[in-house]
Write a protein that holds these residues in place. Structure first.
Motif, mmCIF file in Angstrom:
data_model
loop_
_atom_site.group_PDB
_atom_site.id
_atom_site.type_symbol
_atom_site.label_atom_id
_atom_site.label_comp_id
_atom_site.label_asym_id
_atom_site.label_seq_id
_atom_site.Cartn_x
_atom_site.Cartn_y
_atom_site.Cartn_z
ATOM 1 N N LEU A 43 0.817 -1.212 0.000
ATOM 2 C CA LEU A 43 0.000 0.000 0.000
ATOM 3 C C LEU A 43 0.850 1.260 0.000
ATOM 4 O O LEU A 43 1.910 1.316 0.618
ATOM 5 C CB LEU A 43 -0.874 0.037 1.249
ATOM 6 C CG LEU A 43 -2.077 -0.898 1.303
ATOM 7 C CD1 LEU A 43 -2.691 -0.834 2.685
ATOM 8 C CD2 LEU A 43 -3.094 -0.520 0.244
ATOM 9 N N GLU A 44 0.330 2.265 -0.688
ATOM 10 C CA GLU A 44 0.921 3.587 -0.596
ATOM 11 C C GLU A 44 -0.001 4.399 0.313
ATOM 12 O O GLU A 44 -1.201 4.500 0.052
ATOM 13 C CB GLU A 44 0.971 4.196 -1.990
ATOM 14 C CG GLU A 44 1.743 5.475 -2.064
ATOM 15 C CD GLU A 44 1.804 5.950 -3.505
ATOM 16 O OE1 GLU A 44 2.389 5.220 -4.342
ATOM 17 O OE2 GLU A 44 1.247 7.011 -3.782
ATOM 18 N N VAL A 45 0.552 4.943 1.351
ATOM 19 C CA VAL A 45 -0.257 5.625 2.366
ATOM 20 C C VAL A 45 0.036 7.120 2.295
ATOM 21 O O VAL A 45 1.172 7.537 2.450
ATOM 22 C CB VAL A 45 0.099 5.086 3.770
ATOM 23 C CG1 VAL A 45 -0.726 5.785 4.837
ATOM 24 C CG2 VAL A 45 -0.107 3.584 3.832
ATOM 25 N N THR A 46 -1.005 7.918 2.066
ATOM 26 C CA THR A 46 -0.786 9.355 1.915
ATOM 27 C C THR A 46 -1.794 10.144 2.741
ATOM 28 O O THR A 46 -3.003 10.006 2.533
ATOM 29 C CB THR A 46 -0.985 9.774 0.432
ATOM 30 O OG1 THR A 46 -0.318 8.840 -0.392
ATOM 31 C CG2 THR A 46 -0.469 11.173 0.184
ATOM 32 N N PRO A 47 -1.334 10.987 3.654
ATOM 33 C CA PRO A 47 -2.275 11.885 4.341
ATOM 34 C C PRO A 47 -2.808 12.923 3.356
ATOM 35 O O PRO A 47 -2.051 13.466 2.552
ATOM 36 C CB PRO A 47 -1.409 12.548 5.415
ATOM 37 C CG PRO A 47 -0.198 11.711 5.519
ATOM 38 C CD PRO A 47 0.024 11.113 4.169
ATOM 39 N N LEU A 48 -4.100 13.191 3.398
ATOM 40 C CA LEU A 48 -4.724 14.174 2.504
ATOM 41 C C LEU A 48 -5.194 15.382 3.297
ATOM 42 O O LEU A 48 -5.143 15.398 4.527
ATOM 43 C CB LEU A 48 -5.932 13.539 1.804
ATOM 44 C CG LEU A 48 -5.677 12.297 0.959
ATOM 45 C CD1 LEU A 48 -6.988 11.826 0.343
ATOM 46 C CD2 LEU A 48 -4.657 12.574 -0.129
ATOM 47 N N SER A 49 -5.696 16.358 2.561
ATOM 48 C CA SER A 49 -6.229 17.554 3.214
ATOM 49 C C SER A 49 -7.331 17.179 4.193
ATOM 50 O O SER A 49 -8.177 16.324 3.912
ATOM 51 C CB SER A 49 -6.790 18.514 2.166
ATOM 52 O OG SER A 49 -7.514 19.528 2.826
ATOM 53 N N ARG A 50 -7.332 17.864 5.303
ATOM 54 C CA ARG A 50 -8.299 17.543 6.344
ATOM 55 C C ARG A 50 -9.523 18.446 6.310
ATOM 56 O O ARG A 50 -10.428 18.304 7.115
ATOM 57 C CB ARG A 50 -7.614 17.674 7.703
ATOM 58 C CG ARG A 50 -6.432 16.744 7.842
ATOM 59 C CD ARG A 50 -5.452 17.248 8.867
ATOM 60 N NE ARG A 50 -6.129 17.629 10.094
ATOM 61 C CZ ARG A 50 -5.598 18.399 11.028
ATOM 62 N NH1 ARG A 50 -4.393 18.884 10.868
ATOM 63 N NH2 ARG A 50 -6.256 18.697 12.113
ATOM 64 N N VAL A 51 -9.522 19.400 5.416
ATOM 65 C CA VAL A 51 -10.591 20.406 5.430
ATOM 66 C C VAL A 51 -11.529 20.194 4.241
ATOM 67 O O VAL A 51 -11.094 19.957 3.120
ATOM 68 C CB VAL A 51 -9.992 21.823 5.370
ATOM 69 C CG1 VAL A 51 -11.093 22.876 5.393
ATOM 70 C CG2 VAL A 51 -9.047 22.029 6.539
ATOM 71 N N PHE A 52 -12.838 20.274 4.502
ATOM 72 C CA PHE A 52 -13.855 20.115 3.470
ATOM 73 C C PHE A 52 -14.861 21.233 3.622
ATOM 74 O O PHE A 52 -15.098 21.725 4.716
ATOM 75 C CB PHE A 52 -14.590 18.783 3.629
ATOM 76 C CG PHE A 52 -13.669 17.623 3.633
ATOM 77 C CD1 PHE A 52 -13.340 16.985 2.459
ATOM 78 C CD2 PHE A 52 -13.075 17.207 4.810
ATOM 79 C CE1 PHE A 52 -12.456 15.933 2.458
ATOM 80 C CE2 PHE A 52 -12.197 16.155 4.823
ATOM 81 C CZ PHE A 52 -11.878 15.513 3.634
ATOM 82 N N TRP A 53 -15.454 21.576 2.481
ATOM 83 C CA TRP A 53 -16.494 22.603 2.510
ATOM 84 C C TRP A 53 -17.781 22.000 1.994
ATOM 85 O O TRP A 53 -17.779 21.241 1.038
ATOM 86 C CB TRP A 53 -16.096 23.789 1.622
ATOM 87 C CG TRP A 53 -14.938 24.537 2.188
ATOM 88 C CD1 TRP A 53 -13.626 24.239 2.035
ATOM 89 C CD2 TRP A 53 -14.995 25.682 3.019
ATOM 90 N NE1 TRP A 53 -12.859 25.124 2.710
ATOM 91 C CE2 TRP A 53 -13.672 26.042 3.323
ATOM 92 C CE3 TRP A 53 -16.030 26.461 3.537
ATOM 93 C CZ2 TRP A 53 -13.345 27.133 4.112
ATOM 94 C CZ3 TRP A 53 -15.711 27.553 4.317
ATOM 95 C CH2 TRP A 53 -14.387 27.876 4.609
#
Lengths: 227, 128
Positions: A43-53
């Motif tokens: 697996l490639e593990v990537t943190p993404l943006s935590r903010v949603f609108w």
């Protein structure tokens, strides 16, 4: 009276221990939560943006972690939505729902919500079905020694919130620091963050903190690098 | 909201503090009695009312943590917790047990988060 330090450190814990070690988080938690997940090295593990609108309202998740197969096969692995909570409550699922819905709309994929409860919950995994399927993992009451024995630094971090058995708080903290001393391949920055987290998660009375620091001072290498 | 009375009612107040932000807040209630436990109550989306009759010093502080704000009420004359109630999040047995459990630091930390609390401080011995 000072505010409870563990609470004000949740953001710190999240940024420095989980987001920087999403892979470690998964390898510790996934066997319980995601037994069908492909092996860690697939697996490639990537943190993404935590903010949603959504409808001009901002939602902020504690963590969003994308998983992709390294071999680019189908995306049959979910997006991980992570929340860190000091304690749990019966209405927590409803409280998390708007954020999760915003995330679903944005990413258009399966989402797995995991809540790590640092204190104030029963030990171990609980699967909740309402208002959506989500999981919470209570740290309090889990065996700190079991997690300190693991190789992932993330496991040591959560062990600081766990039950140390007959260890005193001082011994518990000493054992956590001991892992930093012997850790191989851990950057200086991450050691710093972890040592900071241990200080926060296991508050000691002044005299015991002094004793700990004196013990660490004797190990001058550790002291000069992280204290 | 059904609520629960804390053991502080009738005790002299040393300090009432609320600290944090919407997601991570904490309500701290301290009686002016070293034998009484300190209540550290995790609060999310706080709906906390503090009604005070009497002299208090109110401090607003940050304690060096950017996203947080704290408000601390320090009585300047003897005041008691006339009302000290928190939301009952559902009568869970584990939660009820935690309200009676004093930890090694002499504190009670309810196992579940709450949203609402109602506190009223009034002069000790009644109104002058």
């Amino acid at each position: 009276m000072r505010p409870l330090i563990v609470k004000i450190a949740e953001e710190h814990f999240l940024e420095t221990v989980i987001i920087q070690d999403a892979s470690g988080f998964l390898s510790v938690v996934a066997p319980y939560l995601l037994p069908s997940l492909p092996a860690k090295d697939e697996l490639e593990v990537t943190p993404l943006s935590r903010v949603f609108w959504r409808d001009l309202v901002e939602f902020r998740a504690d963590g969003v972690i994308s998983l992709r197969r390294r071999d680019n096969r189908d995306r049959s692995v979910p997006l991980i939505h992570l929340e860190i909570e000091h304690a749990c409550s019966p209405w927590l699922g409803e409280r998390l729902q708007p954020c999760r819905e915003a995330m679903e709309r944005y990413h258009e994929c399966e989402i797995l919500t995991i809540v790590l409860v640092l204190h104030g919950d029963r030990a171990g995994l609980v699967i909740e079905e309402r208002p959506f399927r989500w999981m919470r993992f209570g740290l309090r009451g889990c065996d700190a020694r079991e997690y300190l024995a693991r190789e992932e630094p993330f496991a040591w971090a959560i062990a600081a919130c766990m039950d140390p058995g007959d260890w005193s708080p001082l011994r518990h903290k000493q054992e956590c620091f001991q892992h930093l001393e012997t850790a191989i391949g851990l950057s200086r920055q991450r050691k710093h963050y972890l040592s900071r987290w241990f200080d926060i998660a296991i508050p000691l009375p002044r005299e015991e903190q002094d004793e700990l620091e004196m013990g660490l001072a004797e190990d001058h290498a550790l002291l000069s690098r992280y204290w | 909201m059904s609520d629960m009375k804390l053991h502080l009612e009738g005790r002299t107040v040393r300090e009432v503090m609320i600290f944090g932000n919407g997601k991570d807040s904490e309500l701290i209630l301290v009686a002016d009695d070293d034998t009484a436990p300190v209540y550290r109550i995790a609060v999310r989306d706080p709906d906390v009312s503090v009604e005070i009759e009497g002299k208090v010093r109110t401090e607003v502080f940050n304690d060096g943590h950017d996203p947080y704000l704290g408000i601390r009420y320090l009585p300047q004359e003897p005041l008691v917790f006339e009302v000290c109630r928190i939301e009952d999040p559902g009568g869970d047995e584990y939660f009820l047990e935690s309200l009676e459990e004093v930890n090694a630091r002499g504190e009670i930390e309810p196992s579940w988060m709450i949203r609402a609390a109602s506190i009223r401080l009034s002069p000790k011995g009644g109104k002058p």
